[in-house]
Scaffold this motif. Structure first.
Motif, short mmCIF file in Angstrom:
data_model
loop_
_atom_site.label_atom_id
_atom_site.label_comp_id
_atom_site.label_asym_id
_atom_site.label_seq_id
_atom_site.Cartn_x
_atom_site.Cartn_y
_atom_site.Cartn_z
N LYS A 76 83.06 65.39 59.00
CA LYS A 76 82.53 64.40 59.95
C LYS A 76 81.75 65.02 61.11
O LYS A 76 80.67 64.55 61.45
N ARG A 77 82.28 66.06 61.68
CA ARG A 77 81.64 66.63 62.87
C ARG A 77 80.23 67.14 62.60
O ARG A 77 79.31 66.82 63.36
N PRO A 78 79.99 67.91 61.52
CA PRO A 78 78.61 68.33 61.25
C PRO A 78 77.67 67.15 60.99
O PRO A 78 76.50 67.20 61.40
N VAL A 79 78.16 66.10 60.35
CA VAL A 79 77.32 64.92 60.10
C VAL A 79 76.91 64.31 61.43
O VAL A 79 75.73 63.98 61.65
N MET A 80 77.85 64.18 62.35
CA MET A 80 77.54 63.59 63.65
C MET A 80 76.56 64.46 64.43
O MET A 80 75.62 63.95 65.04
N ILE A 81 76.77 65.77 64.40
CA ILE A 81 75.89 66.68 65.14
C ILE A 81 74.48 66.64 64.58
O ILE A 81 73.49 66.53 65.33
N VAL A 82 74.35 66.72 63.26
CA VAL A 82 73.01 66.71 62.65
C VAL A 82 72.32 65.37 62.90
O VAL A 82 71.13 65.34 63.25
N ALA A 83 73.04 64.28 62.75
CA ALA A 83 72.44 62.96 63.01
C ALA A 83 71.96 62.84 64.45
O ALA A 83 70.86 62.34 64.71
N PHE A 84 72.75 63.32 65.37
CA PHE A 84 72.40 63.28 66.79
C PHE A 84 71.16 64.12 67.07
O PHE A 84 70.22 63.68 67.74
N LEU A 85 71.12 65.33 66.53
CA LEU A 85 69.99 66.23 66.78
C LEU A 85 68.70 65.73 66.12
O LEU A 85 67.63 65.77 66.73
N VAL A 86 68.79 65.26 64.89
CA VAL A 86 67.60 64.76 64.20
C VAL A 86 67.06 63.53 64.92
O VAL A 86 65.84 63.40 65.12
N SER A 87 67.94 62.65 65.32
CA SER A 87 67.52 61.46 66.05
C SER A 87 66.84 61.83 67.37
O SER A 87 65.79 61.28 67.72
#
Length: 130
Positions: A76-87
């Motif tokens: 979960k944590r990497p998904v949240m971090i990547v989604a936040f950074l890409v956005s």
């Protein structure tokens, strides 16, 4: 609750809370800012503004089920971090393009799709994060 047991002293909680607050604020601003930029800066027509709004809704319609299933399988944590950074990077292209004089409606449509897709992946990961 005593100060020793305060959530504000737990680094993981503070990082999660801060990133979630920033992400939510950015998403809400983008719901307001994208149509304003399209209308005021690019003189978009009502149809073009409607298409921009649709671009923000399409990922919810088409990507929600796969995002939920993938979210169950991925950490979960990497998904949240990547989604936040890409956005954030996608939203950052708007002022850069505006300063360079190359801002187009096509770019706003692409940014709306990317931000909404990131939100679709972020949300189930956040809701099930432990």
């Amino acid at each position: 609750m005593s100060r020793a047991g305060s959530l504000w002293r737990q680094r993981d909680f503070v990082l999660l809370w801060g990133s979630q607050t920033t992400s939510s604020l950015g998403n809400e601003i983008s719901y307001l800012a994208l149509p304003l930029v399209a209308g005021l800066v690019l003189d978009a027509s009502p149809v073009e503004l409607g298409l921009l709004t649709a671009a923000r809704r399409l990922p919810v319609l088409f990507a929600s089920l796969p995002a939920g299933a993938l979210s169950d399988r991925w950490r979960k944590r990497p998904v949240m971090i990547v989604a936040f950074l890409v956005s954030g990077c996608a939203m950052g292209t708007i002022p850069l393009a505006a300063v360079a004089g190359g801002l187009t409606l096509g770019q706003l449509y692409a940014v709306a799709l990317v931000v909404a897709t990131c939100e679709v992946f972020f949300t189930p990961a956040y809701q099930t994060y432990r």
